[in-house]
Design an enzyme around this catalytic site. Structure first.
Site, PDB file in Angstrom:
ATOM      1  N   LYS A 192     -11.054  -4.493  -4.199  1.00  7.91           N
ATOM      2  CA  LYS A 192     -11.799  -3.262  -4.490  1.00  7.91           C
ATOM      3  C   LYS A 192     -10.919  -2.241  -5.173  1.00  7.91           C
ATOM      4  O   LYS A 192     -11.406  -1.321  -5.812  1.00  7.91           O
ATOM      5  CB  LYS A 192     -12.430  -2.695  -3.217  1.00  7.91           C
ATOM      6  CG  LYS A 192     -11.467  -2.254  -2.149  1.00  7.91           C
ATOM      7  CD  LYS A 192     -12.221  -1.850  -0.887  1.00  7.91           C
ATOM      8  CE  LYS A 192     -11.815  -2.728   0.285  1.00  7.91           C
ATOM      9  NZ  LYS A 192     -12.740  -2.772   1.382  1.00  7.91           N
ATOM     10  N   LYS A 247       0.824  -1.223   0.000  1.00  9.12           N
ATOM     11  CA  LYS A 247       0.000   0.000   0.000  1.00  9.12           C
ATOM     12  C   LYS A 247       0.850   1.262   0.000  1.00  9.12           C
ATOM     13  O   LYS A 247       0.474   2.256  -0.607  1.00  9.12           O
ATOM     14  CB  LYS A 247      -0.929   0.012   1.220  1.00  9.12           C
ATOM     15  CG  LYS A 247      -2.121  -0.902   1.060  1.00  9.12           C
ATOM     16  CD  LYS A 247      -3.227  -0.463   1.991  1.00  9.12           C
ATOM     17  CE  LYS A 247      -4.490  -1.263   1.787  1.00  9.12           C
ATOM     18  NZ  LYS A 247      -5.528  -0.882   2.756  1.00  9.12           N
ATOM     19  N   LYS A 278      -5.502 -11.249  -6.856  1.00 13.95           N
ATOM     20  CA  LYS A 278      -6.602 -11.301  -5.884  1.00 13.95           C
ATOM     21  C   LYS A 278      -7.760 -10.404  -6.318  1.00 13.95           C
ATOM     22  O   LYS A 278      -7.527  -9.311  -6.830  1.00 13.95           O
ATOM     23  CB  LYS A 278      -6.047 -10.819  -4.534  1.00 13.95           C
ATOM     24  CG  LYS A 278      -6.912 -11.124  -3.351  1.00 13.95           C
ATOM     25  CD  LYS A 278      -6.267 -10.621  -2.076  1.00 13.95           C
ATOM     26  CE  LYS A 278      -6.272  -9.114  -2.001  1.00 13.95           C
ATOM     27  NZ  LYS A 278      -5.900  -8.565  -0.698  1.00 13.95           N
TER      28      LYS A 278
HETATM   29  P1  TYM Z   1     -10.415  -6.017   4.320  1.00 10.25           P
HETATM   30  O1  TYM Z   1     -11.416  -4.957   4.592  1.00 10.25           O
HETATM   31  O2  TYM Z   1      -9.383  -5.770   3.267  1.00 10.25           O
HETATM   32  O3  TYM Z   1     -11.137  -7.368   3.946  1.00 10.25           O
HETATM   33  C1  TYM Z   1     -12.158  -7.897   4.768  1.00 10.25           C
HETATM   34  C2  TYM Z   1     -12.111  -9.411   4.771  1.00 10.25           C
HETATM   35  O4  TYM Z   1     -12.295  -9.912   3.439  1.00 10.25           O
HETATM   36  C3  TYM Z   1     -11.235 -10.813   3.136  1.00 10.25           C
HETATM   37  N1  TYM Z   1     -10.932 -10.708   1.702  1.00 10.25           N
HETATM   38  C4  TYM Z   1     -10.864 -11.761   0.884  1.00 10.25           C
HETATM   39  N2  TYM Z   1     -11.065 -13.074   1.111  1.00 10.25           N
HETATM   40  C5  TYM Z   1     -10.939 -13.896   0.045  1.00 10.25           C
HETATM   41  N3  TYM Z   1     -10.626 -13.458  -1.204  1.00 10.25           N
HETATM   42  C6  TYM Z   1     -10.428 -12.152  -1.470  1.00 10.25           C
HETATM   43  N4  TYM Z   1     -10.150 -11.727  -2.705  1.00 10.25           N
HETATM   44  C7  TYM Z   1     -10.538 -11.235  -0.388  1.00 10.25           C
HETATM   45  N5  TYM Z   1     -10.421  -9.879  -0.291  1.00 10.25           N
HETATM   46  C8  TYM Z   1     -10.657  -9.586   1.004  1.00 10.25           C
HETATM   47  C9  TYM Z   1     -10.073 -10.355   3.999  1.00 10.25           C
HETATM   48  O5  TYM Z   1      -9.127 -11.381   4.184  1.00 10.25           O
HETATM   49  C10 TYM Z   1     -10.778  -9.966   5.280  1.00 10.25           C
HETATM   50  O6  TYM Z   1     -11.029 -11.109   6.081  1.00 10.25           O
HETATM   51  N6  TYM Z   1      -7.191  -5.595   8.072  1.00 10.25           N
HETATM   52  C11 TYM Z   1      -8.502  -6.087   7.722  1.00 10.25           C
HETATM   53  C12 TYM Z   1      -9.619  -5.514   8.565  1.00 10.25           C
HETATM   54  C13 TYM Z   1      -9.453  -5.668  10.027  1.00 10.25           C
HETATM   55  C14 TYM Z   1      -9.571  -6.872  10.771  1.00 10.25           C
HETATM   56  C15 TYM Z   1      -9.393  -6.518  12.132  1.00 10.25           C
HETATM   57  C16 TYM Z   1      -9.819  -8.198  10.400  1.00 10.25           C
HETATM   58  C17 TYM Z   1      -9.186  -4.677  10.918  1.00 10.25           C
HETATM   59  N7  TYM Z   1      -9.169  -5.188  12.176  1.00 10.25           N
HETATM   60  C18 TYM Z   1      -9.435  -7.476  13.131  1.00 10.25           C
HETATM   61  C19 TYM Z   1      -9.852  -9.153  11.418  1.00 10.25           C
HETATM   62  C20 TYM Z   1      -9.674  -8.790  12.755  1.00 10.25           C
HETATM   63  C21 TYM Z   1      -8.756  -5.716   6.281  1.00 10.25           C
HETATM   64  O7  TYM Z   1      -8.241  -4.759   5.758  1.00 10.25           O
HETATM   65  O8  TYM Z   1      -9.700  -6.462   5.683  1.00 10.25           O
END
Ligand code: TYM
Length: 340
Positions: free
Chosen positions: A205, A119, A202
Site C-alpha cells: 500500500k 519503516k 512486494k
Molecule cells: P499488514 O497489515 O501489513 O498485512 C496484512 C497481511 O497481508 C499480508 N501481505 C501480503 N501477503 C502476500 N503478498 C503481499 N504483497 C502482502 N502484503 C501484505 C501480510 O503478510 C499480512 O499477513 N503486523 C501485521 C498485522 C498484525 C498481525 C498481528 C498479523 C498485527 N498483529 C497478529 C498476525 C497476527 C501487518 O502489519 O500486516
C-alpha cells in the site's frame, strides 16, 4: 511444549491503514476464509488499529479504513457468526498484555526487526516508540488468545519468530508452561505477491504507483486495465515452474493466477505453456475480475451501513473478551500483580 494443551485456535490481523490490496487478499484474507471454513480451529480475525497508529493516521480516515477493512473481511467470506471479528482497541487485553511483553522483550530483539529498519529508515530518532515496540503488541494479539496458528504472508515471518521468543522467555522467566509456541502458517502460491510494475518488489500500500497493485475496492475495468499494463517479458510461458525462477514478473502473474484459481503454479503452466503474455493476461484479467469485482461491490454495499459494521465489531469484542479476560488475569497473576 505439547500443542494439545491448547485449544486449536487461529488468530491473524491486518492494519486498517487504507488501500487493502490483492497481496492482503491472497496472502491473508483468502487463507483466513479457508481456515474458517475448514472448521478445524476457532478463528479470530482482527483489525489492528493500535498498530496502525504507530505511524500518523488521520483520525477520520482511520475510522473509515477500519470499517472498510471489516467490510473487506465480510465481503471476502468471513462470517462474523463463525469467526470472531474484532477491532483491536475494542478488546483492551491486547494492549494490557502488550505492556507485559514490552517488559519481556529485549531492545536488541526489536532493533533487529527488518520491518522496523525499513519503516524507521535513516531517521530512527524521529520514529514513534510504538513503532519500535510494534512486534511486542503483535505477540500480545496472538498470545492473549493462546492462538496455536497464525496465517500470514511471508513478510510477517520474523515477527512470528519473535512471538515464539517472547512466549518462551515469559514461560522460562516465570517457570510456567503458560503461553503456546505458536505456529506460523505461510502457505500457498501467494505468500509474497509482487508489484505489477516490478516483480522484484512486494505489492504494497505504500507504493506511490497505484498501477503497482490491485486494490480490493477497484472496479472490473480498473482491475482489467492494471493487469493488461502489468510488466512482463517477451518470452512465452514455459512448461515447468522452475523455469520461472529468473523471470520475476512472469512468475508473479503465474502465482497470482494460481492463487486466484486455487491451483498450483504448475497446474497453471500445464494449461498455458507456450502462450504469450498478451494472451495469458486476458485469461488472468477475466479470472481476477471474476473473483475480485464482486468483493469490491459487496464492500461498497456494506459501507453504506456503518452502524451495522459497528454492531458486528461490538459483538465480536464481547465474544473475544470471553477468551482474553481470563488469559490476561492468569498472566497478571503469574507476573505478581494483585488480583482482588
Ligand atoms: P499488514 O497489515 O501489513 O498485512 C496484512 C497481511 O497481508 C499480508 N501481505 C501480503 N501477503 C502476500 N503478498 C503481499 N504483497 C502482502 N502484503 C501484505 C501480510 O503478510 C499480512 O499477513 N503486523 C501485521 C498485522 C498484525 C498481525 C498481528 C498479523 C498485527 N498483529 C497478529 C498476525 C497476527 C501487518 O502489519 O500486516
Amino acid at each position: 511444549m505439547a500443542e494439545t494443551k491448547f485449544t486449536p485456535r487461529v488468530f491473524s490481523g491486518i492494519q486498517p491503514s487504507g488501500d487493502l490490496h490483492l497481496g492482503n487478499y491472497l496472502g491473508a484474507i483468502k487463507r483466513f476464509v479457508e481456515m474458517q471454513d475448514a472448521g478445524t480451529h476457532e478463528t479470530v480475525y482482527c483489525m489492528v488499529d493500535l498498530h496502525a497508529i504507530t505511524v500518523w493516521q488521520d483520525p477520520a480516515k482511520l475510522r473509515r479504513s477500519t470499517r472498510e477493512l471489516c467490510a473487506g473481511f465480510i465481503a471476502s467470506g468471513i462470517d462474523p457468526e463463525k469467526s470472531i471479528l474484532i477491532n483491536q482497541s475494542q478488546v483492551p487485553e491486547h494492549a494490557q498484555l502488550g505492556w507485559v511483553f514490552n517488559c519481556v522483550a529485549r531492545m536488541g530483539w526489536m532493533g533487529r526487526m527488518t520491518q522496523w529498519k525499513d519503516k524507521a529508515g535513516k531517521n530512527a530518532e524521529a520514529a514513534s516508540l510504538g513503532l519500535f515496540a510494534y512486534p511486542a503488541l503483535m505477540a500480545a494479539d496472538i498470545l492473549v488468545y493462546h492462538a496455536t496458528h497464525v496465517p500470514v504472508g511471508e513478510d510477517q515471518k520474523q515477527h512470528l519468530e519473535l512471538t515464539r521468543d517472547i512466549a518462551a522467555k515469559f514461560n522460562h522467566d516465570f517457570g510456567v508452561d503458560f503461553f503456546p509456541l505458536t505456529e506460523p502458517v505461510i502457505e500457498g502460491a501467494a505468500t509474497r505477491v509482487m508489484s505489477l510494475r516490478d516483480g522484484t518488489k512486494k505489492m504494497s500500500k505504500s507504493d506511490p504507483a497505484d498501477a503497482s497493485r490491485i486494490n480490493m475496492t477497484d472496479d472490473a475495468d480498473t482491475i482489467a486495465k492494471k493487469i493488461r499494463k502489468a510488466k512482463t517479458d517477451p518470452d512465452p510461458l514455459p512448461d515447468a515452474a522452475d523455469a520461472l525462477e529468473a523471470r520475476p514478473d512472469a512468475r508473479n502473474l503465474v502465482n497470482i493466477y494460481a492463487a486466484l484459481a486455487g491451483i498450483t503454479p504448475q497446474a497453471v503452466l500445464d494449461q498455458h505453456a507456450g502462450s504469450l503474455f498478451g494472451h495469458f493476461k486476458v485469461a488472468l484479467a477475466d479470472l481476477a475480475v471474476d473473483k475480485m469485482a464482486p468483493i469490491a461491490g459487496e464492500m461498497a454495499r456494506l459501507m453504506d451501513d456503518p452502524a451495522e459494521i459497528d454492531r458486528i465489531l461490538g459483538r465480536g469484542a464481547e465474544r473475544a473478551r470471553e477468551i482474553t479476560v481470563p488469559i490476561l488475569e492468569q498472566a497478571y497473576d503469574i507476573v505478581g500483580m494483585i488480583r482482588s
